[in-house]
Design a protein around this motif. Sequence first.
Motif, short mmCIF file in Angstrom:
data_model
loop_
_atom_site.label_atom_id
_atom_site.label_comp_id
_atom_site.label_asym_id
_atom_site.label_seq_id
_atom_site.Cartn_x
_atom_site.Cartn_y
_atom_site.Cartn_z
N MET A 67 0.85 -1.20 0.00
CA MET A 67 0.00 0.00 0.00
C MET A 67 0.88 1.25 0.00
N GLY A 68 0.65 2.14 -0.94
CA GLY A 68 1.40 3.40 -0.99
C GLY A 68 2.79 3.27 -1.55
N GLY A 69 3.11 2.14 -2.11
CA GLY A 69 4.43 1.88 -2.67
C GLY A 69 4.60 0.39 -2.87
N PRO A 70 5.81 -0.01 -3.24
CA PRO A 70 6.02 -1.44 -3.51
C PRO A 70 5.90 -2.30 -2.25
N GLN A 71 5.49 -3.52 -2.46
CA GLN A 71 5.45 -4.51 -1.38
C GLN A 71 6.89 -4.87 -1.04
N ASP A 72 7.18 -4.96 0.27
CA ASP A 72 8.54 -5.26 0.71
C ASP A 72 8.44 -6.06 2.00
N GLY A 73 8.56 -7.38 1.88
CA GLY A 73 8.43 -8.26 3.04
C GLY A 73 9.47 -8.02 4.12
N ALA A 74 10.72 -7.73 3.71
CA ALA A 74 11.78 -7.49 4.71
C ALA A 74 11.49 -6.21 5.49
N ALA A 75 11.10 -5.14 4.80
CA ALA A 75 10.77 -3.88 5.48
C ALA A 75 9.54 -4.09 6.36
N ALA A 76 8.57 -4.83 5.87
CA ALA A 76 7.37 -5.11 6.66
C ALA A 76 7.74 -5.79 7.97
N LEU A 77 8.58 -6.80 7.88
CA LEU A 77 8.98 -7.53 9.08
C LEU A 77 9.73 -6.61 10.05
N ARG A 78 10.64 -5.77 9.53
CA ARG A 78 11.38 -4.84 10.41
C ARG A 78 10.44 -3.91 11.17
N TRP A 79 9.51 -3.29 10.45
CA TRP A 79 8.60 -2.34 11.09
C TRP A 79 7.63 -3.05 12.02
N LEU A 80 7.12 -4.20 11.62
CA LEU A 80 6.18 -4.92 12.47
C LEU A 80 6.88 -5.44 13.74
N GLU A 81 8.12 -5.88 13.59
CA GLU A 81 8.85 -6.35 14.78
C GLU A 81 9.15 -5.18 15.71
N LEU A 82 9.42 -4.01 15.16
CA LEU A 82 9.61 -2.82 16.00
C LEU A 82 8.31 -2.51 16.75
N ALA A 83 7.19 -2.58 16.06
CA ALA A 83 5.90 -2.36 16.71
C ALA A 83 5.67 -3.41 17.81
N ALA A 84 6.03 -4.65 17.53
CA ALA A 84 5.89 -5.72 18.52
C ALA A 84 6.75 -5.42 19.75
N GLN A 85 7.97 -4.97 19.52
CA GLN A 85 8.85 -4.61 20.64
C GLN A 85 8.27 -3.48 21.47
N ARG A 86 7.44 -2.66 20.84
CA ARG A 86 6.80 -1.53 21.53
C ARG A 86 5.44 -1.92 22.12
N GLY A 87 5.14 -3.21 22.13
CA GLY A 87 3.96 -3.70 22.82
C GLY A 87 2.68 -3.78 22.03
N VAL A 88 2.74 -3.72 20.70
CA VAL A 88 1.53 -3.78 19.86
C VAL A 88 1.19 -5.25 19.60
N ALA A 89 0.15 -5.74 20.27
CA ALA A 89 -0.21 -7.16 20.19
C ALA A 89 -0.51 -7.65 18.77
N PRO A 90 -1.27 -6.91 17.96
CA PRO A 90 -1.50 -7.42 16.60
C PRO A 90 -0.20 -7.57 15.81
N ALA A 91 0.75 -6.69 16.06
CA ALA A 91 2.06 -6.80 15.39
C ALA A 91 2.77 -8.06 15.85
N MET A 92 2.69 -8.37 17.13
CA MET A 92 3.32 -9.59 17.65
C MET A 92 2.76 -10.82 16.93
N PHE A 93 1.45 -10.83 16.76
CA PHE A 93 0.78 -11.95 16.11
C PHE A 93 1.21 -12.07 14.65
N ILE A 94 1.25 -10.96 13.93
CA ILE A 94 1.64 -10.99 12.52
C ILE A 94 3.10 -11.42 12.38
#
Length: 162
Positions: A67-94
């Motif tokens: 969304m809003g640019g190219p799909q990038d699985g590695a970038a997605a994982l980096r940002w989602l893992e950062l969100a998970a580290q910050r306590g975002v439960a849906p990010a942890m699950f993903i």
Amino acid sequence: MMLANLLLAAVLAAPLASAPDATARAKVLMRAGDATQPQARVLFEQDARQGSGAAAYYLGLMFKNGMGGPQDGAAALRWLELAAQRGVAPAMFIVANMLADTDEARARLWLDAACDLEYPEALQQKSAALAEGLMGYAHSEEQSFLYLKMATHAMGHRAAEP
């Protein structure tokens, strides 16, 4: 539809610097459609770099889904893992699901963390994993039933989206 257009017009008219909540603005832009999604990515990234777990979560989703640019699985994982580290439960699950095939131990860590926060989907998934002996969990019908019961309870008091 008319209300959505009015909200979008209000968001676009407000100066960026005066936005009280950049993540909330970016969510409106993300949901408004293809034309505004690149701007949403920029706002989410700015807010995520300033410590927002919610912004990191939505930015990760945007990269994951292209969304809003190219799909990038590695970038997605980096940002989602950062969100998970910050306590975002849906990010942890993903993150747990993104890592399930490549890093079972880390996947389990994030699934367990989401379960600790009573995230219903994580509780359901752990129940299934325990029933089948998957993801490195020992097969346990008793534990599986317990997690399913916890998931059912958690569905009744789901937390608001980040």
